[in-house]
Design an enzyme around this catalytic site. Sequence first.
Site, PDB file in Angstrom:
ATOM      1  N   HIS A   1       1.823   4.620  -2.808  1.00 41.24           N
ATOM      2  CA  HIS A   1       2.007   6.082  -2.657  1.00 41.24           C
ATOM      3  C   HIS A   1       3.386   6.487  -3.188  1.00 41.24           C
ATOM      4  O   HIS A   1       3.524   7.503  -3.879  1.00 41.24           O
ATOM      5  CB  HIS A   1       1.922   6.474  -1.183  1.00 41.24           C
ATOM      6  CG  HIS A   1       0.543   6.417  -0.597  1.00 41.24           C
ATOM      7  ND1 HIS A   1      -0.525   7.078  -1.152  1.00 41.24           N
ATOM      8  CD2 HIS A   1       0.071   5.792   0.519  1.00 41.24           C
ATOM      9  CE1 HIS A   1      -1.612   6.864  -0.414  1.00 41.24           C
ATOM     10  NE2 HIS A   1      -1.273   6.087   0.605  1.00 41.24           N
TER      11      HIS A   1
ATOM     12  N   HIS B   1       3.507   6.483  -6.962  1.00 40.88           N
ATOM     13  CA  HIS B   1       2.718   7.601  -7.472  1.00 40.88           C
ATOM     14  C   HIS B   1       3.519   8.904  -7.438  1.00 40.88           C
ATOM     15  O   HIS B   1       3.680   9.591  -8.453  1.00 40.88           O
ATOM     16  CB  HIS B   1       1.448   7.728  -6.619  1.00 40.88           C
ATOM     17  CG  HIS B   1       0.563   8.860  -7.002  1.00 40.88           C
ATOM     18  ND1 HIS B   1      -0.374   9.399  -6.150  1.00 40.88           N
ATOM     19  CD2 HIS B   1       0.470   9.595  -8.145  1.00 40.88           C
ATOM     20  CE1 HIS B   1      -1.011  10.386  -6.751  1.00 40.88           C
ATOM     21  NE2 HIS B   1      -0.516  10.533  -7.963  1.00 40.88           N
TER      22      HIS B   1
ATOM     23  N   HIS C   1       0.832  -1.207   0.000  1.00 41.79           N
ATOM     24  CA  HIS C   1       0.000   0.000   0.000  1.00 41.79           C
ATOM     25  C   HIS C   1       0.870   1.262   0.000  1.00 41.79           C
ATOM     26  O   HIS C   1       0.705   2.149  -0.846  1.00 41.79           O
ATOM     27  CB  HIS C   1      -0.900  -0.036   1.247  1.00 41.79           C
ATOM     28  CG  HIS C   1      -1.740   1.185   1.440  1.00 41.79           C
ATOM     29  ND1 HIS C   1      -3.082   1.211   1.147  1.00 41.79           N
ATOM     30  CD2 HIS C   1      -1.430   2.429   1.918  1.00 41.79           C
ATOM     31  CE1 HIS C   1      -3.566   2.420   1.430  1.00 41.79           C
ATOM     32  NE2 HIS C   1      -2.585   3.175   1.893  1.00 41.79           N
ATOM     33  N   GLU C   2       1.804   1.331   0.940  1.00 40.28           N
ATOM     34  CA  GLU C   2       2.652   2.530   1.043  1.00 40.28           C
ATOM     35  C   GLU C   2       3.565   2.674  -0.172  1.00 40.28           C
ATOM     36  O   GLU C   2       3.868   3.781  -0.604  1.00 40.28           O
ATOM     37  CB  GLU C   2       3.460   2.511   2.340  1.00 40.28           C
ATOM     38  CG  GLU C   2       2.618   2.490   3.619  1.00 40.28           C
ATOM     39  CD  GLU C   2       1.633   3.642   3.724  1.00 40.28           C
ATOM     40  OE1 GLU C   2       1.841   4.683   3.082  1.00 40.28           O
ATOM     41  OE2 GLU C   2       0.621   3.483   4.447  1.00 40.28           O
TER      42      GLU C   2
END
Length: 603
Positions: free
Chosen positions: A398, A401, A394-395
């Site tokens: 980020h 992105h 998940h991290e």
Amino acid sequence: MNKEMEKTLYRSEVPFEQTWNLRDLFESEADWKREVEAIEEDIPTVTQFKGKLHQNAKILLDCLKARDALDERLVRVLTYANLNQSADGSNPSNQENDAIVSSLYAKVSSSLSFINSEILTLANDKINTYLNEEEELQLFSKTLTDLMDLKPHMLTPEAEEVLAAFGEIQRSPYMIYQRSKTSDMEFSSFITSDGTEYPLTFNSFEKYEESADKEVRRKAYEAFSAGLNRYKNTYAATYGTEVKKQIIESRLRNYESVTDMLLQEQQVTKEMYHNQLDTILTELAPHMRRFAKLKERVLGLEKIHYCDLKAPLDTSYDPKITYEEASKLILEALNIMGPEYMEIMEKGLKDRWVDLADNHGKRSGAFCSSPYGVHPYILMTWHNSMRNTFTLAHELGHAGHFALAGKNQIISNTRPSRYFIEAPSTMNEMLLSKYIMKQSSNNQIRRWVILQSLGTYYHNFVTHILEGALQRKVYDLAEQGTPITAKVLCEQNIDVLKSFWGDSVEIDEAAGLTWMRQPHYYMGLYPYTYSAGLTASTAVSAMIEEEGQPAVERWLKVLKAGGTLKPFDLMKLANVDMSTPEPIRKAIAYVGSLIDELEASYN
């Protein structure tokens, strides 16, 4: 006989390979201090343009470029201090440095507030003329357009400068909350019937609430709730101050409500906001009640309590995984994203972008911080669980992105609306889930992955939506003049929980204290946006499964766009239309299908 109590390390005792490498920001604290001083001295590189922005397009361009250059340096010093404070908030030096950069940020913000004020004195036609005259100014076109949208809500230049000067004070509720959590709040250890004593911190509670042992889970909850209860009035006063501050500002700026002000910042319509909350609260609740009842039956509980909701359903299969093994699995799962994306993932996992340690003073939860021009940093606490693997993926979403956005956009154009922020991160989780499912025909593994996926939806569609529902109630009450006290917050929180779970879950009085756990309440209308991101990633991951490369290319284009588009347009670029509840309903239906399969596997 007491078993040996598990020891929580101090930061100085943590092996360096479990910590992030902050030397990529600054070689030493002395270098950081020199840069803090230099930034303050260099404020005139921007303020030299004060009173001149009406003169011509070139001056406006030079001013915006100078602000970006100073912002990039400011972000680095802020990040360095914030990361140190997050890793060990009990360290007095970290506390002092965090205060230093907070003051610097306030001073820079105040000094540079003239830019927006002066631009807003320009007629829209003049802005358009400037954009046509100076080609490079096109890079700032969205910055300028967004600013013009704020025109009806801007105060006089003098008032804006005063407000900006109070920036540090305005951020103090969040600072007090975080400082108290990491430095002051203590929890009593608890002892189970076999004589084992368990130490308790914010971080370790997150592990205990997922324990398969009912006694550990419930005693940890009891001790944790007792600790929260001791601080509830102070925390309520802190949060109430945050809410009051936002309401005062919204009225000063002539917004219809504080919600209107906070949504304009996100570039989200009220319809999109209420769609997200109402559709999930209403249509997901029956599915999650079924899930709770399934847990109650399978775990042999007489009644499922609120503190049992994160208990593992399948206690016969609890795979442990090292950070190295998790890294390999994540890289395999994300390989479909192509070489440019994968290079970022590999660096993130191998070049100490991640802080894994569990130590005194470390912030709970997980986050990714992405200073422009350096690389992202990820904070989490590693407990060798597969759930950690999903958190890491998940991290890294980020990180991928913002690494791509930073590479393709100027600093002013890197950050999209919060409404979109959680889409790239949950996309990685979706890809990881689907990869593991495809790699194994083992029913036990399939069931386990379904449970992990449901964990993701629980986090984003339940935990954060219920936070969002509480926020909505709190803002409504505060705008009517109701004081925001601990009693009000606990009562409203219990009302939200009971409304969602019905009689399927025993909601005790301590459940009302959960508003104290999350920092998101101090970040505007942040909680509900988690579900918006997951709605988009659910849709796009299905497209990647069906279309392959074309869908991947569209998604990479979205990530590289950074903040150059509004969230609705970003999602539209990925073929997701958030103007209707339809994508939300599809995501809810997907959750329902996972629960269907889970129920069938236990019949």
